[in-house]
Enzyme design. Structure first.
Site, short mmCIF file in Angstrom:
data_model
loop_
_atom_site.label_atom_id
_atom_site.label_comp_id
_atom_site.label_asym_id
_atom_site.label_seq_id
_atom_site.Cartn_x
_atom_site.Cartn_y
_atom_site.Cartn_z
N HIS A 1 74.14 42.01 16.45
CA HIS A 1 73.11 42.51 15.54
C HIS A 1 72.30 41.34 14.96
O HIS A 1 71.07 41.41 14.85
CB HIS A 1 73.76 43.34 14.43
N TYR B 1 67.63 37.30 8.05
CA TYR B 1 68.73 38.27 8.06
C TYR B 1 70.03 37.50 8.05
O TYR B 1 70.20 36.53 8.79
CB TYR B 1 68.66 39.16 9.30
#
Length: 107
Positions: free
Chosen positions: A26, A39
């Site tokens: 991810h 992120y």
């Protein structure tokens, strides 16, 4: 800066090792995401209960993710991105539950 923090719980049927691998995938998928400034994802390594104020039991949390956006406009670019939609589809595979928080920078 807009920052959204996510408390993540893995699916009951998924092993810790598989969850760890999917968190890495991810993270890798976030590279070049339109509108996304940064992120981060961190696995929860422990849960100390020796706090100096009353303990808040929120149940098991397996990881904490955080998305950063430079502006509301960049957040909208992110939300409208087809890449983001595919990223969310991957999230449905390895995230059993989540709790998001939009945070406000204080200092």
């Amino acid at each position: 800066m807009i920052r959204i923090l996510y408390l993540l719980v893995k699916p009951e049927s998924m092993s810790h090792e598989q969850f760890r691998k999917e968190c890495v995938v991810h993270f890798q998928m976030s590279a070049g995401m339109p509108g996304l400034h940064k992120y981060e994802v961190r696995l929860v390594a422990g849960n100390p209960t020796d706090t100096h104020v009353p303990y808040l039991d929120v149940g098991r949390i397996d990881a904490i993710g955080e998305c950063w956006f430079a502006s509301e406009e960049q957040y909208q670019v992110y939300m409208e991105s087809d890449i983001r939609k595919a990223w969310f589809e991957h999230g449905k595979y390895f995230i059993g539950q989540l709790k998001p928080f939009v945070t406000e920078e204080l200092v």
